[in-house]
Design an enzyme around this catalytic site. Structure first.
Site, PDB file in Angstrom:
ATOM      1  N   ASN A  87       0.800  -1.233   0.000  1.00 21.17           N
ATOM      2  CA  ASN A  87       0.000   0.000   0.000  1.00 21.17           C
ATOM      3  C   ASN A  87       0.830   1.279   0.000  1.00 21.17           C
ATOM      4  OD1 ASN A  87      -2.580  -1.390   0.090  1.00 21.17           O
ATOM      5  ND2 ASN A  87      -1.991  -1.985   2.158  1.00 21.17           N
TER       6      ASN A  87
ATOM      7  N   ASN B 244      10.702  -0.431   5.109  1.00 18.99           N
ATOM      8  CA  ASN B 244       9.356  -0.139   5.599  1.00 18.99           C
ATOM      9  C   ASN B 244       8.479  -1.289   5.116  1.00 18.99           C
ATOM     10  OD1 ASN B 244       6.861   0.718   6.381  1.00 18.99           O
ATOM     11  ND2 ASN B 244       7.023   2.775   5.502  1.00 18.99           N
TER      12      ASN B 244
ATOM     13  N   ALA C  26       2.353  -3.079   6.639  1.00 18.66           N
ATOM     14  CA  ALA C  26       1.572  -3.964   7.515  1.00 18.66           C
ATOM     15  C   ALA C  26       2.316  -5.261   7.851  1.00 18.66           C
ATOM     16  CB  ALA C  26       0.225  -4.278   6.874  1.00 18.66           C
TER      17      ALA C  26
ATOM     18  N   HIS D  27       9.229   3.844   9.414  1.00 21.12           N
ATOM     19  CA  HIS D  27       7.791   4.088   9.237  1.00 21.12           C
ATOM     20  C   HIS D  27       7.563   5.573   9.068  1.00 21.12           C
ATOM     21  CE1 HIS D  27       6.929  -0.018  10.357  1.00 21.12           C
ATOM     22  NE2 HIS D  27       7.757   0.135  11.376  1.00 21.12           N
TER      23      HIS D  27
ATOM     24  N   ARG E 289      -0.470   4.207  17.507  1.00 22.15           N
ATOM     25  CA  ARG E 289      -1.697   3.912  16.769  1.00 22.15           C
ATOM     26  C   ARG E 289      -2.419   2.716  17.407  1.00 22.15           C
ATOM     27  NH1 ARG E 289      -0.153   3.985  10.547  1.00 22.15           N
ATOM     28  NH2 ARG E 289      -2.416   3.666  10.422  1.00 22.15           N
TER      29      ARG E 289
END
Ligand code: DQA
Length: 143
Positions: free
Chosen positions: A10, A73, A76, A99, A106
């Protein structure tokens, strides 16, 4: 010094994806940013993105003997992938976890980092600058 910058699922949608969290700059902007940060630090960065866990494992394995360090990175997969953790341990190339956001601030499921169990450093919460911090970390210590 050659640094491999790997991006997981993503992150190709940067700019479109939850801009209130990830900002308005795009993935191509990130690629250019990382190349610029590397060259300013006297290093060279190759920047890649995939949505597939196994491709990240392949790229980590193939980095042996080619790259001096990996800036990762895993998106997920950071929070789920034992396969990526094992790949990092297997190749013995120094890895920095990065990140854009600060995952620990979060949802609770983002507090676990498998990548972090093998990474020598973590840079997070600074948007694109998290990547620059990681690149400078390796450039300063000679990987
Ligand atoms: C991310 C944080 C992860 O928790 C999330 O799944 C991502 C992006 C970041 O860069 O802030 O996809 O790695």
């Amino acid at each position: 010094m050659k640094i491999l910058v790997l991006n997981g699922p993503n992150l190709n949608l940067l700019g479109l994806r939850e801009p209130e969290l990830y900002g308005s700059r795009t993935y191509p902007d990130l690629v250019e940013f990382c190349r610029g940060a590397a060259s300013a630090a006297g290093a060279e960065a190759e920047v890649r993105q995939t949505n597939h866990e196994g491709v990240l494992v392949d790229w980590i394995q193939q980095a042996r003997g080619v790259f001096d360090a990996i800036v990762l990175n895993a998106a997920a997969y950071t929070h789920t992938s034992v396969a990526i953790l094992d790949a990092i341990k297997a190749v013995r190339i120094p890895v920095a976890e990065v990140h854009l956001t600060e995952p620990k601030e979060r949802e609770p499921f983002r507090r676990v980092s498998y990548v972090g169990m093998a990474a020598e450093a973590v840079f997070s919460g600074r948007g694109f600058d998290s990547y620059a911090d990681a690149i400078r970390h390796f450039a300063a210590k000679g990987a």
